[in-house]
Structure formats: C-alpha cells, structure tokens
Design a protein around this motif. Structure first.
Motif, short mmCIF file in Angstrom:
data_model
loop_
_atom_site.label_atom_id
_atom_site.label_comp_id
_atom_site.label_asym_id
_atom_site.label_seq_id
_atom_site.Cartn_x
_atom_site.Cartn_y
_atom_site.Cartn_z
N GLY A 19 18.91 -26.35 -64.36
CA GLY A 19 19.32 -26.86 -65.82
C GLY A 19 20.80 -27.50 -65.75
N VAL A 20 21.03 -27.54 -67.15
CA VAL A 20 22.33 -28.09 -67.57
C VAL A 20 23.33 -27.06 -68.17
CG1 VAL A 20 21.49 -30.15 -67.94
CG2 VAL A 20 21.64 -28.55 -69.73
N PRO A 21 24.52 -27.10 -68.18
CA PRO A 21 25.70 -26.28 -68.52
C PRO A 21 25.70 -25.88 -69.93
CG PRO A 21 26.95 -28.10 -67.88
CD PRO A 21 25.38 -28.19 -67.34
N THR A 22 25.19 -26.74 -70.82
CA THR A 22 25.18 -26.60 -72.29
C THR A 22 23.74 -26.07 -72.67
OG1 THR A 22 24.81 -28.93 -72.52
CG2 THR A 22 27.08 -28.17 -72.44
N TYR A 23 22.86 -25.90 -72.00
CA TYR A 23 21.26 -25.34 -72.50
C TYR A 23 21.07 -23.90 -72.02
CZ TYR A 23 16.32 -25.41 -73.42
OH TYR A 23 15.00 -25.18 -73.70
N PRO A 24 20.31 -23.26 -73.06
CA PRO A 24 20.41 -23.65 -74.57
C PRO A 24 21.52 -23.43 -75.19
CG PRO A 24 19.65 -21.45 -73.97
CD PRO A 24 19.97 -22.05 -72.55
N GLU A 25 22.66 -22.83 -74.61
CA GLU A 25 23.94 -22.78 -75.58
C GLU A 25 25.13 -23.25 -74.32
OE1 GLU A 25 24.91 -20.22 -78.80
OE2 GLU A 25 23.43 -18.76 -77.69
N PRO A 26 26.43 -23.54 -74.97
CA PRO A 26 27.30 -23.77 -73.85
C PRO A 26 27.92 -22.74 -73.03
CG PRO A 26 27.73 -24.85 -76.12
CD PRO A 26 26.71 -23.86 -76.20
N ASP A 27 27.30 -21.67 -72.97
CA ASP A 27 27.80 -20.53 -72.09
C ASP A 27 26.58 -20.12 -70.94
OD1 ASP A 27 25.87 -19.34 -73.59
OD2 ASP A 27 26.86 -17.39 -73.83
N ARG A 28 25.81 -21.28 -70.82
CA ARG A 28 24.90 -20.85 -69.75
C ARG A 28 25.50 -20.69 -68.36
NH1 ARG A 28 19.42 -22.40 -69.10
NH2 ARG A 28 18.43 -21.59 -67.32
N PHE A 29 26.57 -21.23 -67.88
CA PHE A 29 27.12 -21.06 -66.73
C PHE A 29 27.81 -19.76 -66.85
CE2 PHE A 29 28.39 -25.52 -64.95
CZ PHE A 29 27.29 -25.68 -64.73
N TRP A 30 28.61 -19.30 -67.74
CA TRP A 30 29.22 -18.10 -67.71
C TRP A 30 28.43 -16.85 -67.73
CZ3 TRP A 30 32.40 -21.10 -65.86
CH2 TRP A 30 32.69 -22.26 -66.59
N LYS A 31 27.13 -17.10 -68.50
CA LYS A 31 26.13 -15.83 -68.70
C LYS A 31 25.43 -15.83 -67.19
CE LYS A 31 21.72 -14.74 -70.93
NZ LYS A 31 20.81 -15.41 -71.69
N MET A 32 25.29 -16.93 -66.47
CA MET A 32 24.71 -16.79 -65.11
C MET A 32 25.74 -16.18 -64.06
SD MET A 32 22.60 -20.41 -64.68
CE MET A 32 22.37 -20.09 -63.12
N VAL A 33 26.92 -16.12 -64.14
CA VAL A 33 28.02 -15.64 -63.37
C VAL A 33 27.90 -14.29 -63.55
CG1 VAL A 33 30.42 -15.56 -63.20
CG2 VAL A 33 29.83 -17.79 -63.39
N ASP A 34 27.86 -13.86 -64.77
CA ASP A 34 27.59 -12.42 -64.91
C ASP A 34 26.26 -11.81 -64.58
OD1 ASP A 34 30.35 -12.23 -66.03
OD2 ASP A 34 29.67 -11.66 -68.05
N THR A 35 25.31 -12.51 -64.91
CA THR A 35 24.04 -11.96 -64.44
C THR A 35 23.91 -11.81 -63.12
OG1 THR A 35 23.01 -12.95 -66.55
CG2 THR A 35 21.43 -12.42 -64.58
N HIS A 36 24.27 -12.99 -62.16
CA HIS A 36 24.05 -13.08 -60.93
C HIS A 36 25.30 -12.48 -60.07
CE1 HIS A 36 20.36 -14.97 -61.76
NE2 HIS A 36 20.80 -16.02 -62.22
#
Length: 651
Positions: free
Chosen positions: A337-354
């Motif tokens: 996907g893209v860094p701003t979908y569904p919200e502009p914290d997608r990248f940062w959420k994924m960093v924590d998740t993984h």
C-alpha cells in the motif's frame, strides 16, 4: 567565460557521531570498517576478489577478477559460474529454512509470513511453470506486478532458470509498458488482474492488454496473477492464470548455472532524449554489491527485521528487496500500500506491529508524512528501530532532522544513501557504526568505491564547498554493463565526458572541509544566474526550512538579463499562499543563501507532479515554468490534474 564550478551556498555544521550504544551492539565494528577501507586502498581488485569469495557460493570459482581490456565494457569474475536464486534461497535451507524470509502486509492490512523453505518451494514451482511455458536461459520476461511477494518470486524464478527479467513499475502506462516490452523483445509477460493501492483499484491486466494491442509482438505467453479478483479478459492460447501455471509443478527446480557476466536483469530508466534506457546488470558482480552494501550500510544481522518501502519496479526494490536481504538470509517486510492509507501513521503502525529494526524510505515520503504533523508518529513507540535510511534523491536538512527526532528518537543513525539504477547498489553513504553524519550529506564513499568531483576540464575540485561533476574513477563489480541493445549510447552517456575509465554519474556534488559529499542534484538541475551556477536542491532545502512550507521544487526559466531565473513551486503545511507570503519566502531564501539564490517567482500549489514512486517530475515543472505546452507523457503521474492547477496559477 563564467567559472564552470557549481557554487554551494548552503552551510550545515551539525554533526552526529555514531551513538555509542549502537556501536557496542553493531556487527561491523569501527576497526572492521577501517580494515575494509585499508584493504580496498591497498589492492582494489584483490579487495573485491576477497569479498566475492567470502560472500558468494560459486558453482565454478573464478580465476580472473577484473577484465578492463575493452573499457568501458568492464567484466568481473568473468570465468566464474553461479546462480543468484541458489545464493538467495538454497544455501539458507539447512540453517534458516524455517526462518521468516518475508512478512507481507497487503493494502487492506492482511499479513502473511513466508519462510525461506516455503519461498524456495514457491520459486521452484514458478520456475518450472516458466520453463513449461517456453521460457529459457537468455529469454526475456517482463514483470508487471504490484509490490507483492509474487513479484520477488517471479524475479528469483527467472534468475533460477537463467532467464533475464525486466520489471516494469505497476504505475506505468500502456505505452510505457509497450515500449519496454518491445525494446527487450520479451517472450513472456507476467502480470496480475489488478490490485488495490490506497484503497483504489489499479487495473494492471487492462493496461497490459492495451499495451499488447499497440505492440508486444514478441510476447508468446502472459501469466496472470489473480490478485484483485476483478473480471478481466483472458486471451485463449496466450493468457494463463498463475495458479493454473503452477498447478502440478514440482517444488524442486535445479538452478541453471550461468557465467558471472550473464545478464541478470534489464531495468529501464528515463533518459534525456525521452527514450528509456535499458540498464543491464550482470549476475556475479551485481549480487556481490547487493550483499556487501546490505551488510555494511544497514549493519544487517540475523535477528533484524528489515523494511525497504520501495516498489520492486525500481532498482531499490531489486537490490534491497528481491536480492540483497534474501542473499543475506534476512527477514524483511514487503508492503503493497501507501504510507497515508488508511491514515498517515500506516508506516509507523507497521514498524511497531512487525518490530522493524531497519527502515529504509524516500525523502519524498518523509516530507509528505512531516506535513501531516507529529501526532501520527507519536501514536507509536518505534522503539524497535536501530537504523534509518533514505534513498532516491537528496534529503533536505529539515526533513533529515525531523526523521532523526520524530522517528529515530535521536538514537538511530541515519544512512543517507547515494546511488543509482546504473550503479546497482550503494556508493556514497554513512556506515552507521563508523561514520559521523551530517543533515543533508551522504558523507563518504564506501570501501572499494573511488568517488571524486571534477570540473568540466577534468581537474579535481579541491576547494571545500565548491561543486562540480560527481564521478567514479575506478570500475566496481556491481556497475551496469551496458544499455540493452545500444552500447554506443552507454559509452557516450556514462563515459563520454572524460575517458573510458571515468564514470559520470550525471549528478553535481560538493565536499565540505571534512571531505563529506553532498549531492546538489542532477547536472541539469543547475541554474545559471548572472554567471553563478547554483544547485536547485539548495534553494529547495532553504524553502522547506521555512516554518510554513511543507515541500518545494525549484526549476529555472530563461531570463533576458540574468540568463536564467529561479521559479519555485511551493506546497504549504496549511492555508493558502498569497503575495505577502511569496515575498517573505523570497526574502527568506536570500537571507539563508544570499541574494543570488532569491527566486524570481513563487507559485503555490496543492501538490507537485510526481510519479507513483514519489519522484518529482522536474522536467514537467520546467515546461510549466516557461509557459510552454506540456507535450510529455503524463500517464505515469500519480496526480496529473495538478499540472492544470500549476499552469493556471502561472498564467
């Protein structure tokens, strides 16, 4: 005659030493880095030969390291034989078979974990399917897929059977895809029905069909991945579903051993003439570069989770998704996907998740996320991160500092990497355990890379702060070998300015008092104002340092008195631009850089014309700034409507 040197008027004095806590846990210690630099200095060829024996499993060992007899058509390890797919997969099976190779997160958030054993089996099945459908050693396959594991699987499967792949970014138009198929004379096209990106459907098969209706006479088979589930037309006898192609295929496919100089892939990059250049990379030298740079620049360890946010359609996705991390046996994240979908914290959420430890992205993405404010990264701990990287274009100091503070919490070294499609891998960049970093500087060349700055007469530019033409003075293993089907263009483009051993990068650069390189932009991204040659990146950096500016792009237009004048396209963090703010910004630049750099004109806009990879199309901006009609192909733009707004605001 005006001085041919490029002037640098941006000064940066902040320096950050490698954090002690990072150095203590680093795999590559400062003494190890010193030893690499010394070995490369003492014996250039011997240095690379030792690295090649250390990092690659050879089927037939090489006895000749470098063949320069037909410079600039250099050959490395020319009598050795190997297979890239074997080096990325098979050699890990006994020790890392059950280790996760890829953590894939789709646009809608679904997550899949693929082990090295499973990745090996899937690559073998698809490789057998390719052979069953007529693809063999030396044949070309064009891959037109979203950023999903199957893209890397297709690349590794081609490498396994000795076929040459050419990946075309999924955002390219039908004419762009057609041109690349025709130039490579590809025998097979591998695509998907479509995919969702940022919640929007990308109709890949429809685009592929359109491309083949306009050309593509060499294509015999089209393999189609069912990804979006949308209805698509399938041409009988030509088109076959991926799942049908692999049905019944063995998960064992012996690797095709190829010469080290056998072409691994062709990747098309834009040329000044408008005709794409098919950059051809070798097998052995390219693989060595991918491995060495992954280990040196990211300090890659067995327990790291590496995430390069690029698409496999670009060289970054080749070297730092498909090949480098897998050859090193790493665990990596792939994202559709893209860094701003569904919200502009997608990248940062994924960093924590993984629990990502190494994060590698583009300055364009950083600036776009900066614009959304600090609240989004502040929602997430980001405490797993240990190295941050940037790639794709020069990063302005303001964005660099935000990245360091908001994402790295002032504890992660930033590796600002300079390299190109043509160079195959990192060339000038910090090594995180060793190199003091400076905002906006790529610091120094890697071991084994002989970088310099020359003036137009070919003399070294030795004055600190003075700019010139960035060159590489000795061949390196992972350099391009030629332009596919056009060796004369290769010679003229990359070795035509000085001599057959001096690679011209097409970028301008300068060095500071400590010898750190700073990239000033493309040579043609230089404005000549009253005899002073200025890099546009510096003006952009100054504008973005203003509190109200989110992003800026600077180009030139003709000026009857000065020769050229600066036109700045500016995106604000909020609100509308006006004459008063334009005046403030012009004065701000003059204050930061000097009156010579003051923009003649400021144009405010809601966005800049960018490709889907985030690259600003400055050639289009130059056309707009000069008031000319836009005749270039704009189908590759993420937001073609922005051109109309920019033109309207300049009229």
């Amino acid at each position: 005659m005006a001085d041919s040197k490029i002037e640098s008027v941006l000064r940066e004095d902040r320096v950050f030493e490698p954090p002690q806590a990072f150095v203590e846990q680093a795999k590559l210690k400062p003494a190890d880095v010193e030893a690499l630099y010394q070995a490369a200095q003492d014996d250039h060829e011997g240095f690379w030969a030792e690295r090649a024996r250390e990092h690659i499993d050879w089927h037939k060992p090489f006895t000749q390291t470098l063949d320069s007899a037909n410079a600039p058509f250099f050959k490395w390890f020319t009598d050795g034989e190997l297979n890239v797919s074997y080096n990325c997969l098979d050699r890990h099976l006994d020790t890392k078979g059950d280790k996760t190779a890829i953590i894939f997160e789709s646009d809608d958030g679904e997550v899949e974990h693929i082990s090295y054993r499973e990745l090996h089996a899937r690559v073998c099945r698809f490789a057998n399917a390719l052979k069953a459908n007529g693809l063999g050693k030396g044949d070309r396959a064009v891959i037109y897929l979203p950023n999903v594991p199957q893209a890397a699987i297709a690349m590794l499967a081609c490498a396994r059977i000795g076929a040459i792949h050419s990946v075309v970014f999924g955002g390219f138009s039908a004419p762009s895809l057609r041109d690349r198929i025709d130039d490579a004379e590809a025998k097979m096209l591998i695509t998907a029905d479509g995919n969702y990106r940022g919640g929007k459907l990308i109709p890949l098969k429809d685009v592929a069909d359109k491309a083949l209706s306009q050309g593509g006479a060499s294509i015999e088979k089209v393999i189609v991945l069912k990804r979006s589930g949308t209805d698509v037309a399938m041409t009988s006898g030509r088109d076959i579903w991926w799942h049908d192609a692999i049905d019944g295929q063995s998960d064992d496919c012996p690797p095709e051993w190829v010469n080290a100089e056998h072409p691994l892939f062709i990747l098309y990059t834009s040329g000044s003439t408008g005709k794409p250049k098919g950059i051809q990379h070798s097998t052995g030298g390219y693989l060595l570069g991918a491995i060495c740079t992954c280990r040196w620049v990211f300090d890659l360890s067995d327990d790291d989770v590496f995430w390069c946010t690029a698409d496999v359609g670009w060289i970054t996705g080749h070297t730092y998704i498909a090949y480098g991390p897998t050859a090193c046996g790493a665990t990596q994240v792939m994202f559709e996907g893209v860094p701003t979908y569904p919200e502009p914290d997608r990248f940062w959420k994924m960093v924590d998740t993984h629990q990502v430890t190494i994060f590698y992205t583009a300055p364009t993405a950083i600036r776009a996320l900066m614009k959304h404010g600090d609240e989004y990264p502040q929602r997430h701990a980001l405490d797993s991160l240990k190295v941050l990287g940037t790639v794709g274009e020069p990063i302005n100091p303001e964005a660099w500092m935000w990245y360091r503070k908001m994402i790295g919490h002032d504890r992660c070294p930033i590796v600002d990497t300079w390299w190109q499609t043509e160079t195959g891998g990192h060339m000038i960049t910090p090594i995180p355990s060793y190199t003091p970093t400076k905002p906006g500087s790529v610091t120094r060349a890697l071991p084994g890379i002989d970088a310099d700055i020359l003036d137009e007469a070919g003399k070294p530019v030795t004055d600190a702060g003075a700019g010139g033409v960035l060159v590489i003075k000795k061949p390196w293993p992972y350099m391009l070998r030629t332009i596919w089907g056009d060796p004369e263009r290769y010679k003229e483009t990359y070795f035509g300015m000085y001599d057959a051993h001096t690679y011209v990068a097409g970028d301008s650069a300068q060095r500071d008092e400590q010898g750190n390189f700073r990239i000033l932009g493309r040579i043609d991204d230089v404005v000549n104002i009253s005899g002073h040659r200025l890099g546009t990146m510096e003006v952009e950096s100054a504008l973005v340092a203003h509190a109200e500016v989110a992003e800026a792009a600077v180009v030139s237009r003709p000026h009857e008195v000065k020769g050229e004048a600066i036109v700045a396209f500016v995106i604000l963090k909020s609100g509308e631009g006006n004459d008063e703010l334009a005046s403030d910004l012009r004065n701000w630049v003059a204050e930061q850089l000097g009156a010579i750099a003051k923009p003649e004109e400021i144009r405010f806009a809601d966005g800049l014309p960018k490709t889907r990879s985030g690259k600003i199309m400055r050639r289009l901006l130059r056309t707009v700034a000069r008031g000319d009609e836009v005749t270039q192909d704009v189908s590759t733009l993420e937001n073609p409507q922005i051109l109309e707004q920019l033109q309207a605001r300049g009229s």
